[in-house]
Design an enzyme around this catalytic site. Structure first.
Site, PDB file in Angstrom:
ATOM      1  N   ILE A  59       0.880  -1.164   0.000  1.00 14.38           N
ATOM      2  CA  ILE A  59       0.000   0.000   0.000  1.00 14.38           C
ATOM      3  C   ILE A  59       0.920   1.218   0.000  1.00 14.38           C
ATOM      4  O   ILE A  59       1.864   1.294   0.788  1.00 14.38           O
ATOM      5  CB  ILE A  59      -0.944   0.004   1.230  1.00 14.38           C
ATOM      6  N   SER A  60       0.701   2.135  -0.924  1.00 17.67           N
ATOM      7  CA  SER A  60       1.589   3.299  -1.060  1.00 17.67           C
ATOM      8  C   SER A  60       1.538   4.173   0.182  1.00 17.67           C
ATOM      9  O   SER A  60       0.527   4.226   0.894  1.00 17.67           O
ATOM     10  CB  SER A  60       1.189   4.134  -2.280  1.00 17.67           C
TER      11      SER A  60
END
Length: 214
Positions: A59-60
């Protein structure tokens, strides 16, 4: 963990780093990012870093989510294509800021988890499919905005073709380790301009018009 307090701290850091779009700020202040990560990592969900979500994907970090979304300059009326659903968090941000989101994920277990998280927030304007995101979603084109959440070796021309006149495309392009965020704009007459934004580092965009899976 008090998630509301954690979100306020996260957003304060985003503002300090230069995020100014108030709609993006408000959305990230409200969305519960911790439901998009593994339960064991919920306490780290609001730190400004990427986190593993399984299947060798991440997940960024909140800043890059905010920055890429800000570059799209959404007004609320757009139909948006996202390539690389991952955890579903970026799709949730887009769904709150746009009229409709089409998102493509190539890894089925991630797509199923993302769908569950999005449904729990009643984000019913997100259409998710499993497939090769590097080909876009031609049946749903054209799109007012396109966001690619994995690093490509080059700009896939099919994505430019699926962009509506007046649309924006944000994509990381570079080698397997480091990329540049590119902002592609298509004018009303169909002409295309290309601008380099931030340095970034993403997982690889796998597929026909990306990296091969080796």
């Amino acid at each position: 963990m008090n998630s509301a307090v954690a979100r306020k701290r996260m957003v304060a850091e985003l503002v300090k780093r230069g995020i100014t779009d108030q709609r993006v700020i408000n959305t990230m202040l409200e969305l519960p990012r911790h439901i998009f990560v593994e339960e064991a990592m919920a306490a780290q969900a609001y730190s400004d870093g990427s986190l593993p979500i399984g299947e060798k994907q991440t997940i960024s970090q909140p800043y890059i989510v905010a920055r890429m979304t800000e570059l799209l300059a959404l007004t609320g009326r757009e139909k948006v294509l996202e390539l690389g659903t991952g955890s579903g968090y970026q799709a949730a941000v887009l769904a709150t800021l746009a009229d409709r989101v089409c998102t493509v994920e190539r890894i089925r277990p991630l797509a199923m988890k993302a769908r569950k998280a999005l449904d729990s927030l009643r984000l019913l304007n997100v259409n998710l499919k499993i497939g090769d995101g590097t080909e876009g979603w031609p049946e749903e084109a054209p799109f007012d905005a396109i966001l690619v959440t994995a690093g490509a070796p080059a700009l896939p021309e099919c994505l430019v073709e699926q962009l509506a006149p007046g649309g924006r495309l944000v994509i990381p392009v570079g080698d397997r380790v480091d990329q540049k965020l590119l902002v592609i704009r298509k004018a009303a007459d169909g002409s295309v301009t290309r601008e380099e934004a931030d340095d970034c580092r993403f997982v690889r965009l796998i597929g026909k018009n990306g990296w091969n899976d080796e």
